[in-house]
Design an enzyme around this catalytic site. Structure first.
Site, PDB file in Angstrom:
ATOM      1  N   SER A 150       3.824   1.118   8.412  1.00 38.55           N
ATOM      2  CA  SER A 150       3.948   1.856   7.507  1.00 38.55           C
ATOM      3  C   SER A 150       3.096   3.342   8.903  1.00 38.55           C
ATOM      4  O   SER A 150       2.974   4.398   8.926  1.00 38.55           O
ATOM      5  CB  SER A 150       3.178   2.150   6.263  1.00 38.55           C
ATOM      6  OG  SER A 150       3.664   1.328   5.331  1.00 38.55           O
ATOM      7  N   LYS A 205       5.421  -9.889   9.377  1.00 33.73           N
ATOM      8  CA  LYS A 205       4.590  -8.789  10.709  1.00 33.73           C
ATOM      9  C   LYS A 205       3.211  -8.505  10.456  1.00 33.73           C
ATOM     10  O   LYS A 205       2.727  -8.418  11.027  1.00 33.73           O
ATOM     11  CB  LYS A 205       5.000  -8.025  10.136  1.00 33.73           C
ATOM     12  CG  LYS A 205       4.853  -5.989   9.878  1.00 33.73           C
ATOM     13  CD  LYS A 205       4.596  -5.811  11.819  1.00 33.73           C
ATOM     14  CE  LYS A 205       4.220  -4.718  12.147  1.00 33.73           C
ATOM     15  NZ  LYS A 205       2.951  -4.784  12.056  1.00 33.73           N
ATOM     16  N   HIS A 230       9.029  -3.313   3.543  1.00 37.16           N
ATOM     17  CA  HIS A 230       8.785  -3.619   2.204  1.00 37.16           C
ATOM     18  C   HIS A 230      10.122  -4.440   1.117  1.00 37.16           C
ATOM     19  O   HIS A 230       9.244  -4.906   0.080  1.00 37.16           O
ATOM     20  CB  HIS A 230       8.077  -2.031   1.466  1.00 37.16           C
ATOM     21  CG  HIS A 230       6.795  -1.876   2.118  1.00 37.16           C
ATOM     22  ND1 HIS A 230       6.524  -0.550   2.823  1.00 37.16           N
ATOM     23  CD2 HIS A 230       6.114  -2.775   2.595  1.00 37.16           C
ATOM     24  CE1 HIS A 230       5.652  -0.844   3.392  1.00 37.16           C
ATOM     25  NE2 HIS A 230       4.837  -1.924   3.265  1.00 37.16           N
ATOM     26  N   LEU A 239       9.138  -3.048  11.504  1.00 39.51           N
ATOM     27  CA  LEU A 239       8.793  -1.979  10.541  1.00 39.51           C
ATOM     28  C   LEU A 239       7.365  -1.893  10.389  1.00 39.51           C
ATOM     29  O   LEU A 239       6.622  -2.471   9.885  1.00 39.51           O
ATOM     30  CB  LEU A 239       9.373  -1.406   9.445  1.00 39.51           C
ATOM     31  CG  LEU A 239      10.900  -1.643  10.216  1.00 39.51           C
ATOM     32  CD1 LEU A 239      11.750  -1.422   8.438  1.00 39.51           C
ATOM     33  CD2 LEU A 239      11.607  -0.170  10.894  1.00 39.51           C
ATOM     34  N   MET A 282       0.859  -0.766   0.018  1.00 37.22           N
ATOM     35  CA  MET A 282      -0.067  -0.280   0.061  1.00 37.22           C
ATOM     36  C   MET A 282       1.006   1.188   0.485  1.00 37.22           C
ATOM     37  O   MET A 282       0.609   2.262   0.384  1.00 37.22           O
ATOM     38  CB  MET A 282      -0.884  -0.008   0.796  1.00 37.22           C
ATOM     39  CG  MET A 282      -1.976  -1.506   1.203  1.00 37.22           C
ATOM     40  SD  MET A 282      -3.922  -0.934   2.178  1.00 37.22           S
ATOM     41  CE  MET A 282      -2.618  -1.043   3.698  1.00 37.22           C
ATOM     42  N   GLY A 283       2.169   1.222  -0.051  1.00 36.63           N
ATOM     43  CA  GLY A 283       2.862   2.180  -0.108  1.00 36.63           C
ATOM     44  C   GLY A 283       3.612   2.830   0.672  1.00 36.63           C
ATOM     45  O   GLY A 283       3.757   2.254   1.918  1.00 36.63           O
ATOM     46  N   ALA A 284       3.613   4.546   0.836  1.00 33.88           N
ATOM     47  CA  ALA A 284       4.772   4.690   2.228  1.00 33.88           C
ATOM     48  C   ALA A 284       5.823   3.996   2.232  1.00 33.88           C
ATOM     49  O   ALA A 284       6.572   3.172   3.529  1.00 33.88           O
ATOM     50  CB  ALA A 284       4.053   4.604   3.232  1.00 33.88           C
TER      51      ALA A 284
HETATM   52  O1  PAF Z   1       0.624  -5.854   3.528  1.00 32.56           O
HETATM   53  C1  PAF Z   1      -0.695  -4.280   2.867  1.00 32.56           C
HETATM   54  O2  PAF Z   1      -0.052  -4.001   2.455  1.00 32.56           O
HETATM   55  C2  PAF Z   1      -1.923  -5.262   2.380  1.00 32.56           C
HETATM   56  O3  PAF Z   1      -2.695  -5.724   3.537  1.00 32.56           O
HETATM   57  C3  PAF Z   1      -1.892  -5.727   0.708  1.00 32.56           C
HETATM   58  C4  PAF Z   1      -1.533  -7.161   0.972  1.00 32.56           C
HETATM   59  C5  PAF Z   1      -1.683  -4.466  -0.045  1.00 32.56           C
HETATM   60  C6  PAF Z   1      -3.281  -5.708   0.525  1.00 32.56           C
HETATM   61  O4  PAF Z   1      -4.004  -4.639   0.201  1.00 32.56           O
END
Ligand code: PAF
Length: 287
Positions: A186, A149, A37, A184, A30-32
């Site tokens: 977001s 996580k 990530h 960690l 979901m970015g950030a």
């Molecule tokens: O873990 C996340 O960031 C979200 O739940 C995902 C897996 C990208 C689905 O929107």
């Protein structure tokens, strides 16, 4: 790195890559983006010929009173970080692109989706499962990478893929922590300095549970008591939602550590909700 934001484009690029005989790794986010990530991206880069990262703040997985509007978004920084990791394709659709106005089909995450986070956040895992299935349909990955996580999310995605015969290998990547132990996330960006100190109670409590289990404690209740003790004496503004010892696969609460187990925690620190977990070795060793 190529960037696309339409479903047609991501499907077309991935179909071409597949036709060339390349394996595709998908990292849904979901970015950030943070180092957690990037650990997923590095695992994908190491295992797949072609790496696609999606950045999409999925409205279906946010409750009405949750932080959809304020969820951190910084696509330019995310794109820079991903390009530096040698990602091949960034897919960043808007909500209207992902969900037609007529969209009303949801994936039911089954019994796993009703526990713990599912109780606290009704509908959350149906939203997650639905967007993950859509992303798998668009990208057609050989492998997809998820962090430990969000352990319950990981287990649900594994179950969805298995029950629906989706043929995508789900790769679990260990939690990345700051030097002081904080996992960690977001949402850590929401924490003030005092709250961040308070948030360390989560990883301290989990460490204590792991140490107790490693030293031979088999009574799950004792581990839970120890976790709650640490959380309750942490600086104020830490409110425990759950601190439990569960079966590592079904996430059912355990009375004794007689099988593969996980300690899981959710707490509110000020107005920020945090979750964390660790593996407990039922045989008494460390993991
Ligand atoms: O873990 C996340 O960031 C979200 O739940 C995902 C897996 C990208 C689905 O929107």
């Amino acid at each position: 790195m190529r960037r696309v934001s339409s479903k047609d484009d991501v499907s077309r690029v991935c179909a071409e890559v597949r036709a060339d005989g390349c394996t595709i790794g998908l990292v849904p986010t979901m970015g950030a983006l943070h180092d957690g990530h990037l650990a997923l991206v590095r695992a994908a880069r190491a295992q797949c010929d072609f790496v696609c990262v999606s950045v999409f703040v999925n409205p279906l997985q946010f409750g009405a009173s949750e932080d959809l509007g304020s969820y951190p978004r910084d696509l330019d920084t995310d794109a820079r970080l991903l390009a530096a990791e040698d990602v091949d394709l960034l897919f960043s659709p808007g909500p209207e692109e992902m969900y037609a106005p007529s969209h009303d089909v949801m994936i039911d995450p089954g019994a796993l989706g009703g526990r713990w986070e599912g109780e606290q956040r009704p509908g959350h895992f149906a939203g997650v499962a639905t967007v993950v299935v859509k992303l798998f349909g668009l990208v057609g990955p050989d492998r997809a990478f998820f962090g430990e996580k969000d352990y319950q999310q990981l287990k649900i995605v594994q179950k969805v893929v298995s029950d629906l015969d989706m043929g995508v290998a789900i790769e679990a990547v260990p939690t990345v922590r700051d030097a002081d132990g904080l996992a960690l996330s977001s949402r850590n960006a929401y924490l003030g300095a005092d709250e961040r100190r308070g948030a360390l109670a989560l990883s301290r409590a989990l460490r204590a549970a792991r140490q107790l289990s490693a030293s031979g404690e088999r009574d799950a209740h004792e581990l839970e008591k120890a976790m709650r003790g640490i959380m309750d004496t942490a600086v104020d503004r830490v409110v425990v939602e759950y601190a439990a010892v569960v079966d590592a696969e079904t996430l059912e609460p355990l009375a004794a550590l007689d099988r593969s187990a996980r300690a899981i925690i959710a707490a509110k620190v000020g107005s920020t909700r945090l979750i964390d977990n660790v593996a407990l070795d039922a045989a008494g060793g460390r993991r």
